[in-house]
Design a protein around this motif. Structure first.
Motif, PDB file in Angstrom:
ATOM      1  N   PHE A  48       0.829  -1.203   0.000  1.00  0.00           N
ATOM      2  CA  PHE A  48       0.000   0.000   0.000  1.00  0.00           C
ATOM      3  C   PHE A  48       0.867   1.257   0.000  1.00  0.00           C
ATOM      4  N   SER A  49       1.951   1.231   0.772  1.00  0.00           N
ATOM      5  CA  SER A  49       2.798   2.427   0.867  1.00  0.00           C
ATOM      6  C   SER A  49       3.419   2.760  -0.495  1.00  0.00           C
ATOM      7  N   THR A  50       3.866   1.739  -1.213  1.00  0.00           N
ATOM      8  CA  THR A  50       4.457   1.968  -2.534  1.00  0.00           C
ATOM      9  C   THR A  50       3.438   2.597  -3.469  1.00  0.00           C
ATOM     10  N   TRP A  51       2.229   2.060  -3.433  1.00  0.00           N
ATOM     11  CA  TRP A  51       1.146   2.585  -4.272  1.00  0.00           C
ATOM     12  C   TRP A  51       0.812   4.032  -3.883  1.00  0.00           C
ATOM     13  N   LEU A  52       0.791   4.284  -2.578  1.00  0.00           N
ATOM     14  CA  LEU A  52       0.465   5.627  -2.093  1.00  0.00           C
ATOM     15  C   LEU A  52       1.556   6.631  -2.490  1.00  0.00           C
ATOM     16  N   TYR A  53       2.813   6.220  -2.400  1.00  0.00           N
ATOM     17  CA  TYR A  53       3.910   7.125  -2.776  1.00  0.00           C
ATOM     18  C   TYR A  53       3.891   7.396  -4.280  1.00  0.00           C
ATOM     19  N   ARG A  54       3.441   6.414  -5.021  1.00  0.00           N
ATOM     20  CA  ARG A  54       3.293   6.617  -6.472  1.00  0.00           C
ATOM     21  C   ARG A  54       2.259   7.729  -6.731  1.00  0.00           C
TER      22      ARG A  54
END
Lengths: 130, 192
Positions: free
Chosen positions: B80-86
């Motif tokens: 989720f964090s990777t997606w959110l940072y994207r």
């Protein structure tokens, strides 16, 4: 294979120690965001990449349109030349043309002076015989 | 006393994120509030270091609003964090593009230097200003990688996923970003 050094501790430490301090959020930001979210339905299948993909067909149409116009233009010209027969001269016109050519041809020869005819003799190294 | 920004330790359990995402997908806005609380600080830091402070709250709101809207498309196998940072990176890029076109007339806020320190250390403030100017000196691509990796300590593999670029490109950009930043600091009299 990796030609890039993994770590640069001195620089990294300096950056982390002197990282610009992030301004604090407004006190009501969290509630503000949640209030907006409460009024916002989750879009089913409308992530950004999909939106971008949906715009692609319209781009194709945008490219196809000028191509179709150009192809239609060429087809019109070619079709016109193929379907419209070239006009053939009538017998009277052919006879008139023949007469014209004969008269102008004879006129050219008759008007040419004899001296000019001699000047057209081929050049040679031998002197003219008189 | 000077307030030093604490960098998130990245100890958020992915399982917890996954559970909160599932509950948010069922319309539970309180679960999304929890996701916001877990990640807003890092999202905020990334946005601040890629853009500026004048519209930071608006940008943070935009990130979480996009995340809420796009949650049904989030692949549960991803972090989720990777997606959110994207999403945060996309918001930052959109904002910078709009600002560059003159659609947004912005004035930099300097409140962070005047409101958060009771007894400001002048040299520390000077170095902070240098780092800030050094980041602005970099291209957006180099700045993004430097911020994510060196400041926010996001692993290179995750950065490659966030930016959708090969890992080798991340390494290359990081190398050149560091070189440019080091050169900038040296011209400003900082020897590392």
């Amino acid at each position: 294979m990796n030609s890039f050094p993994e770590d640069d501790h001195h620089l990294t430490n300096f950056l982390q120690q002197n990282c610009p301090t992030v301004p604090p959020a407004a006190a009501d930001l969290e509630n503000r965001i949640l209030a907006v979210i409460d009024d916002t339905p989750q879009a089913i299948g409308l992530s950004e990449p999909l939106i971008a993909q949906r715009s692609r067909p319209s781009r194709r149409v945008a490219w196809l349109l000028p191509s179709a116009i150009a192809a239609g233009f060429v087809a019109t010209i070619v079709g016109y030349q193929a379907w419209i027969p070239r006009q053939q001269p009538t017998d009277a016109e052919l006879a008139e043309l023949e007469t014209f050519i004969e008269s102008t041809w004879q006129g050219n020869l008759a008007e040419q002076p004899p001296s000019e005819t001699e000047e057209l003799l081929p050049l040679t190294d031998e002197p003219p015989v008189n | 006393m000077f307030v030093v920004q604490t960098v998130s330790d990245g100890s958020h359990s992915e399982n917890d994120d996954s559970r909160l995402v599932q509950q948010s997908l069922q319309g539970d806005t309180q679960s999304f509030r929890s996701l916001y609380r877990r990640h807003q600080q890092r999202v905020r830091a990334i946005l601040y270091q890629l853009c500026d402070g004048s519209v930071l709250d608006d940008l943070v709101q935009e990130v979480f609003l996009r995340a809420w809207r796009g949650l049904p498309k989030f692949r549960q196998s991803a972090k989720f964090s990777t997606w959110l940072y994207r999403i945060a990176w996309n918001v930052a890029a959109d904002y910078r593009q709009a600002a560059a076109k003159g659609r947004s007339q912005l004035q930099r806020l300097t409140t962070h230097t005047s409101t958060q320190q009771d007894a400001p250390d002048v040299m520390h403030l000077h170095y902070q200003d240098l780092v800030q100017r050094g980041l602005e000196h970099l291209s957006f691509d180099h700045r993004t990688v430097l911020v994510l990796h060196d400041l926010e300590e996001v692993p290179q593999k995750d950065i490659a996923e966030i930016l959708e670029i090969p890992l080798g490109t991340v390494k290359s950009r990081l190398f050149h970003a560091r070189a440019a930043m080091r050169q900038f600091l040296e011209t400003e009299g900082v020897q590392l």
